[in-house]
Design a protein around this motif. Structure first.
Motif, PDB file in Angstrom:
ATOM      1  N   UNK A 298      33.091  27.801  33.547  1.00 18.01           N
ATOM      2  CA  UNK A 298      33.829  29.035  33.855  1.00 18.01           C
ATOM      3  C   UNK A 298      32.952  30.028  34.618  1.00 18.01           C
ATOM      4  N   UNK A 299      33.549  30.656  35.610  1.00 20.42           N
ATOM      5  CA  UNK A 299      32.843  31.711  36.327  1.00 20.42           C
ATOM      6  C   UNK A 299      31.883  31.247  37.390  1.00 20.42           C
ATOM      7  N   UNK A 300      31.863  29.946  37.697  1.00 17.66           N
ATOM      8  CA  UNK A 300      30.864  29.463  38.651  1.00 17.66           C
ATOM      9  C   UNK A 300      31.122  29.963  40.073  1.00 17.66           C
ATOM     10  N   UNK A 301      32.331  30.465  40.342  1.00 21.99           N
ATOM     11  CA  UNK A 301      32.605  31.036  41.650  1.00 21.99           C
ATOM     12  C   UNK A 301      31.630  32.158  41.968  1.00 21.99           C
ATOM     13  N   UNK A 302      31.188  32.869  40.931  1.00 19.67           N
ATOM     14  CA  UNK A 302      30.317  34.021  41.126  1.00 19.67           C
ATOM     15  C   UNK A 302      28.859  33.735  40.758  1.00 19.67           C
ATOM     16  N   UNK A 303      28.536  32.464  40.495  1.00 23.92           N
ATOM     17  CA  UNK A 303      27.177  32.156  40.049  1.00 23.92           C
ATOM     18  C   UNK A 303      26.646  30.911  40.757  1.00 23.92           C
ATOM     19  N   UNK A 304      25.922  31.070  41.859  1.00 25.04           N
ATOM     20  CA  UNK A 304      25.350  29.908  42.545  1.00 25.04           C
ATOM     21  C   UNK A 304      24.363  29.183  41.645  1.00 25.04           C
ATOM     22  N   UNK A 380      42.749  35.612  42.929  1.00 22.53           N
ATOM     23  CA  UNK A 380      42.959  36.838  42.149  1.00 22.53           C
ATOM     24  C   UNK A 380      42.603  36.609  40.686  1.00 22.53           C
ATOM     25  N   UNK A 381      42.934  35.448  40.160  1.00 19.60           N
ATOM     26  CA  UNK A 381      42.635  35.165  38.765  1.00 19.60           C
ATOM     27  C   UNK A 381      41.130  35.146  38.501  1.00 19.60           C
ATOM     28  N   UNK A 382      40.366  34.504  39.407  1.00 17.01           N
ATOM     29  CA  UNK A 382      38.919  34.432  39.219  1.00 17.01           C
ATOM     30  C   UNK A 382      38.288  35.828  39.239  1.00 17.01           C
ATOM     31  N   UNK A 383      38.756  36.669  40.144  1.00 15.83           N
ATOM     32  CA  UNK A 383      38.208  38.026  40.222  1.00 15.83           C
ATOM     33  C   UNK A 383      38.544  38.804  38.950  1.00 15.83           C
ATOM     34  N   UNK A 384      39.781  38.687  38.498  1.00 19.78           N
ATOM     35  CA  UNK A 384      40.186  39.398  37.280  1.00 19.78           C
ATOM     36  C   UNK A 384      39.382  38.922  36.080  1.00 19.78           C
ATOM     37  N   UNK A 385      39.165  37.621  35.979  1.00 16.14           N
ATOM     38  CA  UNK A 385      38.432  37.078  34.835  1.00 16.14           C
ATOM     39  C   UNK A 385      36.959  37.466  34.871  1.00 16.14           C
ATOM     40  N   UNK A 386      36.331  37.281  36.031  1.00 15.57           N
ATOM     41  CA  UNK A 386      34.882  37.444  36.119  1.00 15.57           C
ATOM     42  C   UNK A 386      34.444  38.898  36.182  1.00 15.57           C
ATOM     43  N   UNK A 392      45.291  41.647  33.150  1.00 14.62           N
ATOM     44  CA  UNK A 392      46.446  41.226  33.936  1.00 14.62           C
ATOM     45  C   UNK A 392      46.843  42.267  34.981  1.00 14.62           C
ATOM     46  N   UNK A 393      46.609  43.553  34.685  1.00 13.09           N
ATOM     47  CA  UNK A 393      46.966  44.562  35.679  1.00 13.09           C
ATOM     48  C   UNK A 393      46.057  44.495  36.903  1.00 13.09           C
ATOM     49  N   UNK A 394      44.844  43.997  36.730  1.00 15.34           N
ATOM     50  CA  UNK A 394      43.953  43.792  37.868  1.00 15.34           C
ATOM     51  C   UNK A 394      44.474  42.653  38.732  1.00 15.34           C
ATOM     52  N   UNK A 395      44.848  41.558  38.086  1.00 15.59           N
ATOM     53  CA  UNK A 395      45.409  40.434  38.836  1.00 15.59           C
ATOM     54  C   UNK A 395      46.628  40.881  39.632  1.00 15.59           C
ATOM     55  N   UNK A 396      47.507  41.624  38.986  1.00 15.87           N
ATOM     56  CA  UNK A 396      48.725  42.090  39.663  1.00 15.87           C
ATOM     57  C   UNK A 396      48.384  42.981  40.845  1.00 15.87           C
ATOM     58  N   UNK A 397      47.404  43.866  40.678  1.00 16.55           N
ATOM     59  CA  UNK A 397      47.027  44.778  41.761  1.00 16.55           C
ATOM     60  C   UNK A 397      46.485  44.012  42.960  1.00 16.55           C
ATOM     61  N   UNK A 398      45.700  42.977  42.696  1.00 16.71           N
ATOM     62  CA  UNK A 398      45.139  42.177  43.790  1.00 16.71           C
ATOM     63  C   UNK A 398      46.250  41.433  44.523  1.00 16.71           C
ATOM     64  N   UNK A 399      47.175  40.854  43.766  1.00 14.23           N
ATOM     65  CA  UNK A 399      48.289  40.142  44.395  1.00 14.23           C
ATOM     66  C   UNK A 399      49.170  41.105  45.181  1.00 14.23           C
ATOM     67  N   UNK A 400      49.414  42.287  44.624  1.00 14.25           N
ATOM     68  CA  UNK A 400      50.202  43.286  45.351  1.00 14.25           C
ATOM     69  C   UNK A 400      49.522  43.689  46.660  1.00 14.25           C
TER      70      UNK A 400
END
Length: 597
Positions: A298-304, A380-386, A392-400
């Protein structure tokens, strides 16, 4: 970054006479290089494959580099040396002058023009290549054109990559950062030897792109480097990006040791001893498999997996924490340097390595665009999680903000989002920190918007990708002459544009100001944290602007943190419905981005 063409100018420079040889004295001994005379009457000197450190083998593997010793016979600097161990992409391998891989790779190349005298006192530009800290070699970047057009000395250097360059147990046993130490040792070589080539050791600029940009930005935060360089050019990479530093090195060290079948993994020392004994031919395959496994976490998108680390010595704490402290020696050193930073306008072209492998999962054709489900279920999900604790409101804002029912528009918006997160916003953060209340040095920003006629980092679908791809500025900076030789259509305006770009960078290296001798219409405004002035570079026009991508930057800097601070319920549940997609796509993302960049 994968270059699909070789940036090596020896066979393509318009020579008027056969290649000759030139031998000069250095503090380490005599070295013979190439002396080229061009049709224009100009001369180029190339001194290749000069060792700046002892081979980091045996007990020197996973240790700081040891300075090169004086050689007795004349050193042959007429051909490129081997690349540091890596998996070289096939498209690059077939065009390298030297395809050998060796741990004995800590060599550099020197390019200069005009009369070769020790009194020339030319400014020096030292370039560190990109490649996600996993691939790349100095021989791809011939500095002859920049040296000639800018009247500077250009140095390109190798540094250790992957496990050999960045293996860390997260403690004092294996601190990591060997690749960064190599870069510093190369700069020490420049300090002690460049005067023999006509260079001024007190006027040195470091520059690099992608992983090279991340590297030089980190070097600019190490006060112990004072005196090794005066200026920094960060191309598509800043210390404030998630791609700059690996915050969880021990996790990867354990995975690597397990796959290497180390018999004892109970202690850091045991893992280090095992890695040190591994034969070279097993390291790269094991590294590749370890990266594959790491991508499933989990989270490897942000961790080389392989990157510089916070080691308590070279990088003492999170780079952003260090530089935000205005009373720290890190802040003082950073502000003492002249800084230039820039990105291409299509940094998100890197997703073109990812999207084709999502097509079956999400049911789309990349050439026709991307559906919103990819944005919602992955990016959007990866950004909201990491970054925002699964809200969920962060995910929605990014998608919007970045969503669209039109697949072509959606594809472009995802490109923009990716560029924002890992390149544009981090660059602006770094520049703001440098420019704020800084009366000691200058700050400049650029956006490179000229599309490259040859692919660099992939093949973006032309129907929906209208920008300059990741690495386009490097292709123009180092590859103009090659493109001409390959009969790539090159208008006079493009050629003039490249000369202007080289002149800007060389002027910055020489004077700390890219505007020396530049007409009023093409002047480059200084950056400040209020106006955020920058220059947009294209062949058709060079124009001044303020606040790059201001609406999107405001969203990431202000709007989204405000939204995230609002209390919500059910955030985790709303995101876990698509959690199964994450590990699969993360694996695809990093495998192809790291292996082919």
């Amino acid at each position: 970054m994968v270059l699909t063409v070789l940036l090596c100018l020896i066979p393509v420079l318009p020579l008027v006479a056969p290649v000759q040889y030139y031998t000069l004295d250095t503090p380490l001994g005599k070295v013979t290089g190439l002396h080229l005379t061009l049709e224009s009457g100009a001369t180029i000197y190339q001194f290749l494959n000069i060792p700046f450190a002892l081979p980091p083998v045996g007990e020197l593997r996973f240790k700081k580099p040891v300075p090169a010793e004086r050689w007795r016979s004349i050193h042959d600097g007429t051909e490129h040396g081997p690349s540091c161990p890596q998996e070289i992409p096939a498209a690059t391998k077939v065009i390298l002058q030297n395809t050998e891989l060796s741990e004995d790779c800590l060599h550099l190349n020197v390019y200069t023009s005009g009369g070769l005298t020790t009194t020339a006192n030319k400014s020096v530009m030292v370039y560190f290549h990109g490649g996600a800290y996993l691939t790349g070699q100095s021989q791809l970047y011939d500095g002859s054109g920049l040296a000639l057009n800018g009247d500077v000395i250009v140095v390109t250097a190798n540094y250790r990559l992957g496990v050999l360059g960045f293996f860390s147990t997260g403690d004092s046993v294996a601190k990591g950062n060997y690749g960064l130490w190599d870069q510093i040792e190369a700069l020490r070589w420049v300090k002690n030897n460049i005067r023999s080539f006509g260079g001024n050791p007190d006027s040195v600029t470091i520059f690099g792109q992608s992983a090279g940009g991340f590297s030089v930005s980190l070097l600019a935060l190490i006060p112990e480097n004072k005196g090794l360089f005066n200026r920094v050019i960060m191309q598509s990479g800043a210390f404030s990006s998630a791609y700059a530093v690996n915050e969880k090195p021990k996790d990867f060290a354990i995975t690597f040791s397990y796959l290497a079948q180390c018999k004892n993994m109970q202690t850091s020392q045991a893992m280090l001893d095992c890695a040190r004994r591994l034969p070279l031919d097993s390291i790269i395959p094991t590294q590749k498999n370890a990266i594959r496994m790491a991508m499933l976490s989990p989270g490897s998108l942000f961790h080389p997996s392989c990157a510089p680390v916070i080691d308590g010595e070279l990088i003492k704490q999170d780079p952003m924490l260090s530089v935000k402290n205005s009373s720290s020696d890190v802040y003082t050193f950073f502000q003492s340097l002249d800084v230039m930073a820039g990105c291409v306008d299509g940094e998100g072209s890197l997703i073109n390595f990812i999207l084709p492998y999502m097509e079956d999962t999400f049911g789309f054709n990349t050439s026709a665009g991307v559906p919103t489900s990819v944005l919602r279920s992955y990016f959007a999900r990866m950004i909201a999680e990491e970054l925002y604790n699964n809200k969920s409101n962060v995910l929605k804002a990014i998608v919007d903000k970045f969503g669209s029912s039109d697949n072509e528009i959606q594809a472009r918006k995802i490109v923009q989002l990716y560029g924002d997160i890992f390149f544009y916003v981090p660059m602006i953060k770094a520049l703001d920190l440098h420019a704020s209340d800084n009366t000691e040095s200058k700050t400049f920003q650029y956006l490179f918007s000229e599309q490259n006629p040859l692919p660099v980092s992939g093949m973006p679908p032309p129907s929906w990708f209208p920008w300059a791809e990741h690495g386009a500025d490097v292709m123009f900076l180092f590859g103009l002459e090659l493109m001409e030789e390959m009969n790539v259509p090159m208008s006079s305006s493009i050629k003039g544009f490249v000369m202007q770009f080289r002149t800007y960078l060389a002027n910055f290296a020489k004077y700390g100001d890219p505007n020396r001798g530049i007409g009023d219409g093409d002047r480059w405004p200084e950056y400040d944290s209020v106006n955020r002035s920058y220059i947009d570079l294209t062949a058709s026009s060079i124009s001044q602007h303020q606040s790059m991508y201001s609406d999107r930057v405001k969203f990431w800097e202000t709007d989204l943190p405000r939204i995230a601070s609002t209390m919500v319920t059910g955030g985790a549940a709303s995101l876990t419905t698509v959690r199964w997609i994450g590990p699969i796509i993360l694996f695809i993302n990093y495998l192809f981005w790291f292996m082919r960049m």
